[in-house]
Design a protein around this motif. Sequence first.
Motif, PDB file in Angstrom:
ATOM      1  N   UNK B 742       8.883  -5.703  20.447  1.00 49.54           N
ATOM      2  CA  UNK B 742       9.524  -5.929  21.743  1.00 49.54           C
ATOM      3  C   UNK B 742       9.840  -4.615  22.442  1.00 49.54           C
ATOM      4  N   UNK B 743      10.309  -3.660  21.657  1.00 52.22           N
ATOM      5  CA  UNK B 743      10.709  -2.384  22.244  1.00 52.22           C
ATOM      6  C   UNK B 743       9.927  -1.257  21.600  1.00 52.22           C
ATOM      7  N   UNK B 744       9.444  -0.378  22.425  1.00 54.33           N
ATOM      8  CA  UNK B 744       8.737   0.790  21.940  1.00 54.33           C
ATOM      9  C   UNK B 744       9.531   2.013  22.385  1.00 54.33           C
ATOM     10  N   UNK B 745       9.964   2.793  21.399  1.00 56.22           N
ATOM     11  CA  UNK B 745      10.833   3.941  21.709  1.00 56.22           C
ATOM     12  C   UNK B 745      10.186   5.238  21.241  1.00 56.22           C
ATOM     13  N   UNK B 755      14.181  14.445  25.404  1.00 55.63           N
ATOM     14  CA  UNK B 755      13.743  13.344  26.262  1.00 55.63           C
ATOM     15  C   UNK B 755      13.639  12.061  25.455  1.00 55.63           C
ATOM     16  N   UNK B 756      13.948  10.947  26.111  1.00 60.31           N
ATOM     17  CA  UNK B 756      13.858   9.639  25.480  1.00 60.31           C
ATOM     18  C   UNK B 756      13.004   8.745  26.368  1.00 60.31           C
ATOM     19  N   UNK B 757      12.029   8.100  25.747  1.00 62.86           N
ATOM     20  CA  UNK B 757      11.192   7.158  26.493  1.00 62.86           C
ATOM     21  C   UNK B 757      11.347   5.781  25.874  1.00 62.86           C
ATOM     22  N   UNK B 758      11.471   4.796  26.734  1.00 63.87           N
ATOM     23  CA  UNK B 758      11.501   3.410  26.273  1.00 63.87           C
ATOM     24  C   UNK B 758      10.436   2.631  27.031  1.00 63.87           C
ATOM     25  N   UNK B 759       9.693   1.784  26.324  1.00 63.96           N
ATOM     26  CA  UNK B 759       8.729   0.904  26.966  1.00 63.96           C
ATOM     27  C   UNK B 759       8.959  -0.498  26.436  1.00 63.96           C
ATOM     28  N   UNK B 760       9.005  -1.463  27.316  1.00 61.31           N
ATOM     29  CA  UNK B 760       9.223  -2.849  26.907  1.00 61.31           C
ATOM     30  C   UNK B 760       8.988  -3.756  28.091  1.00 61.31           C
ATOM     31  N   UNK B 761       9.424  -4.986  27.956  1.00 62.60           N
ATOM     32  CA  UNK B 761       9.278  -5.912  29.075  1.00 62.60           C
ATOM     33  C   UNK B 761      10.639  -6.421  29.488  1.00 62.60           C
ATOM     34  N   UNK B 762      10.781  -6.709  30.781  1.00 57.10           N
ATOM     35  CA  UNK B 762      12.077  -7.171  31.263  1.00 57.10           C
ATOM     36  C   UNK B 762      12.448  -8.532  30.677  1.00 57.10           C
ATOM     37  N   UNK B 763      11.429  -9.349  30.342  1.00 60.46           N
ATOM     38  CA  UNK B 763      11.751 -10.661  29.768  1.00 60.46           C
ATOM     39  C   UNK B 763      11.864 -10.583  28.247  1.00 60.46           C
ATOM     40  N   UNK B 764      11.829  -9.361  27.719  1.00 60.56           N
ATOM     41  CA  UNK B 764      12.052  -9.149  26.297  1.00 60.56           C
ATOM     42  C   UNK B 764      10.980  -9.794  25.421  1.00 60.56           C
ATOM     43  N   UNK B 765       9.835 -10.039  25.982  1.00 58.76           N
ATOM     44  CA  UNK B 765       8.736 -10.569  25.179  1.00 58.76           C
ATOM     45  C   UNK B 765       8.048  -9.416  24.451  1.00 58.76           C
ATOM     46  N   UNK B 773       2.447   3.797  20.050  1.00 58.34           N
ATOM     47  CA  UNK B 773       1.386   3.477  21.007  1.00 58.34           C
ATOM     48  C   UNK B 773       1.921   3.235  22.415  1.00 58.34           C
ATOM     49  N   UNK B 774       3.228   3.072  22.580  1.00 61.78           N
ATOM     50  CA  UNK B 774       3.784   2.835  23.912  1.00 61.78           C
ATOM     51  C   UNK B 774       4.577   4.005  24.438  1.00 61.78           C
TER      52      UNK B 774
END
Lengths: 187, 851
Positions: B742-745, B755-765, B773-774
């Motif tokens: 769900x979350x890629x950090x 630096x901090x990067x977060x990649x995910x979806x707003x609907x938490x899918x 990879x994200x």
Amino acid sequence: MQGEETMKDTIGLWRLAWRAGVFAASVLVLAGCAGVNRTDRPAQVEERATSAPRPSVDDSDVRIAAYTPPARPRYARPVPTRAVAVLMRKADDQSQQGELDAASISLERALRIAPDDPVLWHRLAEVRMVQQRHDLVVQLAAKSNALTSPRDHRLLSSNWQLIARSRRALGDATGAREAERRAAALR
Amino acid sequence: MSDTPALPSVRAPVGSLPGFQGCIVRVRSVLPVASRCLRRLGVAASDGKQARRSRVVFRIFTDAGFLMASKKKQRPRPKAKRGGARRRTKRKVRRSDGRGWRLLIGMLLLCVLLVGSYSIYLAKTVRVKFEGKRWAVPAQIFARPLDLYAGADVSADQLRTELEFLGYRQVGAVSGPAQWSERDGRFTIHTRDFVFWDGSEPGQAVQITASAAGVRRIRSQNGGREIDLMRLEPALVGSIYPAHKEDRVLVRRADLPDHLVDALLAVEDRRFFEHAGVDLRGIGRALWVNLRAGKAVQGGSTLTQQLVKNFLLSPERSLSRKINEALMALIVDARYSKDEILEAYANEIFLGQEGERAIHGFGLGAYFYFNRPLRELRVHETALLVGLVKGASYYNPRRHPKRALKRRDLVLAQMQAQGFLSTDEAEAARSQALGVTARGAAHGHRVPAFVDLVRRQLRRDYREQDLTSEGLRIFTTLDPWVQRQAVAALASRLTRIERARALEPKTLQGALVVASAQNGEIQAVVGGRDAGYAGFNRALDAVRPIGSLIKPAIYLTALEQPQRYTLSTPVEDRAVDLKLPNGQRWRPNNYDRKLHGVVGLHEALARSLNLATVNLGLEVGLRPIIRKLRALGVERDIQPFPALLLGALSLSPVEVAQVYQSLAAGGFRSPLRAIRAVLDSSQQQLQRYPLTVSEAADPAAVFLLNRNLVEVTEAGTAAALRRLLPGGLQVAGKTGTTNNLRDSWFAGFSADRVAVAWVGRDDNASTGLTGASGALPVWADLMQRIDVLPLQLTPPGGVEYHWIDSAGRLAAEQCEGAVAFPYIAGSQPSERSACLDEPAGLGGILRGLFD
């Protein structure tokens, strides 16, 4: 006055020596471990490294690289000592005129340029000492110590003295004595 | 006024009292003075003997009533046709009017009374508006100033961009402030004067030699004196405007360029300095021109009337308002000087709209359209601003450039016709392009997520009202260069990932936070892939489980007990089966669902082995780990459940950045800050947010951990960085992935930035992405774009390097497969490798030297 100047000079010399030592050591390590390490990175680069992807290296080599100091010197460009010196002088003038907040602003600006310069952290601790911000003094002096070469006894000792005085002012007599002991051991 | 349509209440038969009184009530409610005087007359009229007079009074009532009522009710003007019948009735009334002296005097008296008392009322309104605080002046938000010195890490590319941010003009030969030129990497720059929080600095002309490697040398332009340190003033990046969305940058009369005033006079009000607030000749001329043209081409409103209209009156159009406007214009002109009026006009005028933000005044207009202060605008630019007065949206130069150009040229032609410009000057100005900046590049560089953070930080110390109205100047830590790179890195990488994995476009979201590693100053905040849009600020508000990002805190807690744990301490990666207090069982898995047996502690972290970590964490204890997390800067509640060891703790990207800042700074936490200082409108410092540090962990243990985090990026879960980053750029960091992807950090640091990067979806899918990879490629793109300095961790006192063989025994450099690990003095293993007892091979040393 004279004493302070001498101390500044000494600190400066120690830092210079420390940097030279680190540089020499890294060159030696480089030369020494060239076989194991295969560090084919340029030791001195004028231009910043390009974005070209690095050829892949097998894992065992890399793991070793993770634990050896990197080959590149801290600054590929001239070390900005003069910019820092300007700000340090300015901070000194401001402290002498009692403009302590202004002095701390100058030192903070210098720290943006040279964030791992232990002398700047020490100076900032001194300014905070005059302002009696003892909690902060203890922390700033500890930060300075963490960045100071183990051989720079003078700076280490000054920091421990600041810590001792601040701890005493904060009512931590035991901590103060411990700090005094460490300051004395370094003299 | 004879054809003003009657109000409903006036439709009652002439002389009938109810309508009469209704009218009085209406008048009274608006105009107490006039109504009192009228009521007296009205009472007199009711005695029957003066019936005729009462009718006249009634007429006046009706008109006055209409005047007032229409102001209140904003009644649209009814069409003339519908009023036909009523008009006839009124004419009848008028015919029956008498013409006696007494009546005339009465009427005059009444008029004088009405107008006089009404004027007093208006004058008071004008005074209150003009002499109080005229405008709510939004707080201005500045980026950081750019320090320049020989050796500064500012490439020629960045320097160009910074000059663009500041709206400096590139010219052939520099002749004044805010100009620059470049030849073969040698920049000549003339800076602006600027008042910093630590004093003012006059503008100066300098020559800067810069390349891709940074600044080599700075000299003053004349004399060639070497300059040790200088700075470019900070760019204005935003404002905190009030709820009614009016944004402005206040200007004084002296700031208005002559050609701006000329253009205003030429187009809007050529007799401004002569008339008394209302220009009868102007109205006549406009009427004549309009009649000849058959349509409204020219307005007869003076600047004063326009000011009154915008500043004091509601925006409705009616005759009564027109009258109010004229009266007030006369009052304003009588009370205030032309310069004061001009200044007020220049700050009030509406010049554009951006979303819900309304652009008011030429001061902000200059930034909004040209990204520079008003006084630096040239004739063709001010002509455009003045052209916009007529209709800022119709002539919007970004949306309708042709229209705007035509309008601008018309303004220039008028200026020429009236002798403000010579033919040559007008010709030269007309030959210029519009010169309006692109929306994204203009004032503000569009940094809503950062401004949001600044606003939240300020709310702790200031009232909202002060922020939006007191004209505060807020100096932030925003690095516009880093911000621009961060925005681009996130947007482009997410698009690439979606394409490469055939994901539905625009489903991935992300956030980035960049801070200075050593002092915690936040340099960039990206709240989503569409960074210009002030929506959900994921950098601050996307509170998500952090997964393996928590592991460094566990290993640090262990490494702070050097007698028990070192980097080479064996850790068991074996199955975990725990019975939880609620009766459930907890059986975590490794990502690869395998067991790895006994591994070195450093390897467990580098490969992010879940089971080894859980075993280690349970051994160390949850409580000490929670204490460590707190010391590192986590302020949220942390539940002491075993799942915490695998990152069952939800944090926002900016909170994660705080934890990793503490690590990046060698164990010294500096609270993340977005603001350096706040100045009031008279440049006095109100507040400063000084640099503070506090020791969050033993610097020696942090050094060990950071070395381990370098291993993560070179041989561990983040080894993909080796492909993505330039060779020799050493960084430290950690990947994080949560359940069902769900979350890629990714969180990490170089020598100068964390630096901090977060990649995910707003609907938490599920995104189908791991941390590697994200978020990792996003992070890598960012670090490469901002050209960070490689880590160069220097061991603090008390750290020693020892050579260790593959079995974790003390060895030496020449031993097969030996690796040098840092140890806190005294914690190195005591068991010796067999290799140490072999005769020191000279060959090995030579091989080391010459291979």
